[in-house]
Design a protein around this motif. Structure first.
Motif, mmCIF file in Angstrom:
data_model
loop_
_atom_site.group_PDB
_atom_site.id
_atom_site.type_symbol
_atom_site.label_atom_id
_atom_site.label_comp_id
_atom_site.label_asym_id
_atom_site.label_seq_id
_atom_site.Cartn_x
_atom_site.Cartn_y
_atom_site.Cartn_z
ATOM 1 N N THR A 3 0.853 -1.183 0.000
ATOM 2 C CA THR A 3 0.000 0.000 0.000
ATOM 3 C C THR A 3 0.889 1.233 0.000
ATOM 4 O OG1 THR A 3 -1.708 -1.154 1.217
ATOM 5 C CG2 THR A 3 -1.787 1.257 1.238
ATOM 6 N N ARG A 6 -0.904 7.830 -1.034
ATOM 7 C CA ARG A 6 -1.148 8.722 -2.173
ATOM 8 C C ARG A 6 -0.710 10.145 -1.876
ATOM 9 N NH1 ARG A 6 -4.957 8.844 -6.520
ATOM 10 N NH2 ARG A 6 -5.620 10.949 -7.045
ATOM 11 N N GLU A 139 0.685 13.109 -10.002
ATOM 12 C CA GLU A 139 0.614 11.714 -9.587
ATOM 13 C C GLU A 139 1.433 10.825 -10.516
ATOM 14 O OE1 GLU A 139 -2.634 8.278 -8.289
ATOM 15 O OE2 GLU A 139 -3.334 10.206 -9.060
ATOM 16 N N LEU A 143 4.442 8.443 -9.136
ATOM 17 C CA LEU A 143 4.455 7.001 -9.352
ATOM 18 C C LEU A 143 5.717 6.579 -10.091
ATOM 19 C CD1 LEU A 143 0.714 6.436 -10.293
ATOM 20 C CD2 LEU A 143 1.912 5.338 -8.391
ATOM 21 N N ARG A 207 0.103 1.079 -11.868
ATOM 22 C CA ARG A 207 -0.806 2.139 -11.410
ATOM 23 C C ARG A 207 -0.636 3.391 -12.269
ATOM 24 N NH1 ARG A 207 -1.885 2.273 -5.051
ATOM 25 N NH2 ARG A 207 -3.651 3.405 -5.926
ATOM 26 N N ARG A 208 0.584 3.637 -12.686
ATOM 27 C CA ARG A 208 0.829 4.756 -13.605
ATOM 28 C C ARG A 208 0.118 4.533 -14.936
ATOM 29 N NH1 ARG A 208 6.989 5.611 -15.424
ATOM 30 N NH2 ARG A 208 6.425 3.788 -16.686
ATOM 31 N N LYS A 210 -2.660 3.264 -15.465
ATOM 32 C CA LYS A 210 -4.080 3.615 -15.363
ATOM 33 C C LYS A 210 -4.324 5.102 -15.605
ATOM 34 C CE LYS A 210 -5.191 -0.179 -12.216
ATOM 35 N NZ LYS A 210 -5.686 -0.564 -10.864
#
Length: 226
Positions: A3, A6, A139, A143, A207-208, A210
């Protein structure tokens, strides 16, 4: 999968983006990326000749050729790219870029490169473009930097730079930002192996992904200085 906080990502990214802006006010380097179609196969000799012809003007204008790249996979054999760095505002910049030709993108560094960084010789250089929603930029950079820690420690790789490209009218209308990632790999085998989905690096990069509207890549060789 671990986890990740953020808020930590975003605060780190904001810092990395604000620092280049503040530094630019003090005359920090500026970058040009020129993509050329030289109409010559292979492109290397023609690229070297073009750089030699403009070497004096580049140096006199406070510029340097950080990298000249020729095709391996993803470009035509006649295609190449040049990455230039300028030590601040200079009237020579526009005339040199015009003389070298090609499709130009004005680039701004994010977390990398530093003002004195240079591409390492050897291996291959992958040029990967990303298109993202502009509000996702902080973000996206966070990431990226999160993933680089494990990525560079685990594989024979080095992230030279992650740049934003100056937005075109089409970019502004679409609410998008384009980024260029320049990564050195030991060879194509390392490039393939580094896609291991079980690594901490890939967890961040997935995740990037996305946040990514579109992406494409090509592998190149860093040409020797002219």
């Amino acid at each position: 999968m671990n986890t990740v906080d953020r808020r930590r990502w975003l605060s780190g990214a904001a810092a990395s983006l604000l620092l280049p802006a503040a530094a630019r006010a003090r005359g920090t380097p500026m970058y040009d990326y020129l993509f050329l179609d030289l109409d010559a196969v292979p492109a290397g000799p023609a690229l070297t000749a073009r750089l030699k012809a403009e070497a004096a003007a580049i140096a006199a204008g406070g510029g340097e050729v950080l990298g000249a790249f020729t095709s391996q996979l993803g470009w035509h054999a006649r295609q190449a790219a040049i990455l230039l760095r300028w030590s601040g505002a200079t009237s020579a910049r526009e005339s040199v870029v015009a003389a070298l030709g090609g499709q130009r993108d004005r680039l701004t560094p994010t977390a990398r490169p530093g003002a004195s960084d240079r591409p390492r010789p050897g291996g291959i250089y992958v040029h990967r473009w990303f298109v993202i929603d502009t509000p996702a930029l902080d973000e996206f950079v966070a990431l990226s930097t999160e993933g680089w820690k494990d990525f560079e420690a685990r594989f024979d790789t080095n992230i030279f730079g992650l740049f934003t490209a100056a937005q075109t009218e089409a970019d502004l209308k679409a609410g998008q930002t384009r980024l260029l990632l320049l990564t050195r790999y030991g060879d194509h085998g390392v490039w393939e192996t580094s896609r291991d989905p079980s690594t901490a690096a890939m967890a961040a990069f997935m995740r990037r992904q996305k946040l990514t509207r579109d992406t494409w890549a090509a592998s190149t060789l860093l040409a020797p200085p002219p």
